[in-house]
Design an enzyme around this catalytic site. Structure first.
Site, PDB file in Angstrom:
ATOM      1  N   ARG A 136     -16.162  27.320 -78.219  1.00 40.01           N
ATOM      2  CA  ARG A 136     -14.815  27.892 -78.361  1.00 40.01           C
ATOM      3  C   ARG A 136     -14.123  27.874 -77.010  1.00 40.01           C
ATOM      4  O   ARG A 136     -13.180  28.609 -76.775  1.00 40.01           O
ATOM      5  CB  ARG A 136     -14.874  29.308 -78.948  1.00 40.01           C
ATOM      6  CG  ARG A 136     -15.855  30.221 -78.238  1.00 40.01           C
ATOM      7  CD  ARG A 136     -16.091  31.504 -78.985  1.00 40.01           C
ATOM      8  NE  ARG A 136     -17.338  32.094 -78.587  1.00 40.01           N
ATOM      9  CZ  ARG A 136     -17.467  33.249 -77.906  1.00 40.01           C
ATOM     10  NH1 ARG A 136     -16.401  33.935 -77.559  1.00 40.01           N
ATOM     11  NH2 ARG A 136     -18.650  33.710 -77.601  1.00 40.01           N
ATOM     12  N   ASN A 137     -14.637  27.037 -76.093  1.00 42.02           N
ATOM     13  CA  ASN A 137     -14.100  26.930 -74.736  1.00 42.02           C
ATOM     14  C   ASN A 137     -13.962  25.468 -74.354  1.00 42.02           C
ATOM     15  O   ASN A 137     -14.570  24.605 -74.981  1.00 42.02           O
ATOM     16  CB  ASN A 137     -15.069  27.600 -73.754  1.00 42.02           C
ATOM     17  CG  ASN A 137     -15.066  29.102 -73.907  1.00 42.02           C
ATOM     18  OD1 ASN A 137     -14.024  29.732 -73.855  1.00 42.02           O
ATOM     19  ND2 ASN A 137     -16.234  29.667 -74.136  1.00 42.02           N
TER      20      ASN A 137
END
Lengths: 396, 396
Positions: free
Chosen positions: A201-202
């Site tokens: 999610r990065n």
């Protein structure tokens, strides 16, 4: 390719037949309506996508309690978290056999799915507490997942659903949002057999890049699925379009052609650490991956979980044979100044803190905002450039 | 969404079941083998993708002659060109009922498909001549399509096929190659109803960009499918990766988000002008498009076809009701200095040559190679920059 969880073929709950979908949309207009909570809507998108195969809809109380306690529905289907449609107020659907589920995350609250209501049951406070403890290993209301789980009411609306769209994900992330059945198709079309999935999610820095490469080499897979969460973000997180650009640039510049698929799925983080790692594995099996990389504090938050709890749960809580997918156990990876390459930290017990190139998230943000270049051992320059542009635009 | 041609649901001939596909690959090893011609292999890829729905394999002589003469198979299926597996030498498969088809375009000639041989028939010289005339409207051996069509032998190997992979297209163009069933899925997932397709084998300049925009507006479609040919290129053409980068940059910078899908299909140009325009329409219907943009000299070459033959054929040779897809009739588009915008040339009968910003392909190449900027009325600067980099790298 690995088979889906719980059935020979994937059965996504999105209504793929156009005429049937159009007819259901019309029907929905005349049905009693329930405005879903965000977590319920995310579940519907995952069910529609085929990621939650073999579920056919929302669990009832017995299933939810079974999954929380023993990772199994009443019928014995392995599932590590309840997949429920929770509501605080069910007066609008009292007695209804068939209802339209409204999307809380899209303007105007359009119909997201149609549900056949099998039961509307209420959880007791003790049951909510028990589920919370089992899923999150804590009842601390400061835990963001616990807070979300306990904020959406105690009524559980169970029964099969037919999904009519993919909420905001398809429109907002058209190049990245992919259903499980699309990913399976694409794996077959590319002629791949085995695939390792990387959850993110990065944006990805060199440590993540090399971790993917290590996993592919160690496991001898044909490809890597970079599979990003597209759900709502916490304040301060990198927006999905910036993250997507970073990842695509990295793949384009540093991976062999045709070895990586960059994709995303529509779900919100639960921050359930170990249990979420098992869920992550389950839905990667459904999209055709034989392996999932599980690193240190996977899907964790704060200090609620031990650094490797998300790995040990696969031996401690997941009964043998429950899932076909295997996990690739990883530690943090970082650039070793001694060896001049990225390695897994657990493979270098002789290293001390100063032997690694490591930067905190806070330090990275400060450097980029100030226009300072990141060390190449930490971040590929192309990736750093995209992030720098973003942080500098935020300063203005 | 529009229905496929000839059936209610699309029936791609790629074997989507993994276990079945693996079993067929094993079986293929023991079968008599035929090395296909490139056109036959391209047909197999299109059949595998679902683009040539509802065909179940390669046509026999009667079907091929029927399609050439009357755009219909013996069974009455509308198809504007023969879809055949031609060979010069069939001695290796004499008497065989089931054969493995080898891919001429991938190193090592792997098996591309398995065919049940229904018949092996030979075309007479007169029949080849008749088909050539009907398909290409000329028998001139200088016509590249005519030359290709007559260079691959006179034996026609007919029968149903099962396609096992997508030749070199999936591996070489993983982000752009898409099957018809993938595009249908994606249209449904995005919630689009009507889509207009734009055929291209070149980078897109402003004239093409505005043409797509005009078509979308005039036809009130939800989206535009930019659908590029990924087959082999003539010398001097822009390589697919450069073209792809130009198109993606243009879409990203100048189109509303979530209104365009950039995709490609695996086929070689026939240069059959009008007949090919009808084929282009047919296979866009199969991938879910309600409209195809057909411009001046669509799919033509040299001066074999009148400028609007590829449009008039839809009234003159295509019986009413044969296809559901409609064409969007276009003329050349260009920047009008009088009106300060891109318009269709036929809409400005008062304009003279000097009223338009137009550049020949030769002029464009020369300017870019010399590092001269193209006029912004002709080409978006981002697109021109990518092309300039390419041409300058070629000079070295």
């Amino acid at each position: 390719m690995i088979k889906p969880h719980g059935s020979d073929t994937l059965n996504p709950l999105f209504v793929r037949d156009d005429a049937k979908r159009a007819a259901l949309k019309k029907e929905a207009a005349g049905l009693p309506k329930l405005l879903m909570c965000s977590a319920g809507a995310a579940n519907a998108v995952m069910l529609g996508s085929g990621y939650f195969n073999p579920l056919t809809g929302f669990m009832n109380k017995a299933d939810a309690l079974g999954c929380a306690k023993n990772l199994k529905t009443a019928a014995g289907v392995f599932f590590p978290v309840p997949v429920v449609n929770m509501a605080a107020d069910v007066s609008a659907i009292k007695g209804a056999k068939r209802i339209a589920l409204l999307d809380p995350n899209v303007e105007g609250n359009p119909v997201l799915a149609i549900q056949d209501v099998v039961a509307i049951e209420e959880f007791t406070a003790d049951e909510m507490k028990l589920m919370t403890q089992k899923i999150f290993r804590t009842e601390d209301p400061e835990h963001p997942g616990v807070a979300a789980f306990n904020s959406v009411g105690k009524f559980c609306v169970s029964g099969p659903i037919q999904v009519l769209n993919f909420s905001y994900f398809a429109a907002e992330f058209p190049d990245t949002f992919r259903t499980a059945y699309q990913i399976r198709d694409e794996i077959a079309i590319r002629g791949w057999e085995t695939v390792v999935a990387f959850q993110t999610r990065n944006p990805m820095h060199r440590a993540h890049e090399e971790l993917c490469r290590m996993a592919k080499q160690d496991l001898k897979t044909d490809g890597i699925l970079i599979h990003m969460l597209l759900g709502k973000l916490k304040k301060g997180d990198i927006p999905a379009d910036v993250r997507d650009a970073c990842i695509r640039k990295m793949v384009e510049a540093y991976f062999e052609p045709n070895t990586v698929m960059v994709t995303g799925y529509g779900f919100d983080m639960l921050y359930a650490g170990p249990r979420e790692a098992v869920l992550h594995a389950l839905f990667r099996q459904n999209c055709g991956c034989a392996y999932l990389i599980v690193g240190r504090d996977h899907a964790g938050v704060g200090s609620y979980y031990g650094p490797f709890d998300a790995q040990t749960i696969f031996n401690e809580e997941v009964p043998a044979g429950s899932l076909d997918i295997k996990i690739y156990e990883a530690d943090h990876t970082a650039w070793s100044k001694k060896l001049n390459k990225v390695i897994m930290m657990k493979d270098a017990p002789d290293h001390t803190k100063d032997d690694w190139v490591m930067l905190s998230g806070t330090k990275v943000r400060a450097m980029l905002a100030a226009g300072e270049a990141l060390p190449e051992e930490f971040s590929r320059p192309e990736v750093a450039a995209i992030l720098m542009k973003y942080y500098q635009s935020q300063e203005g």
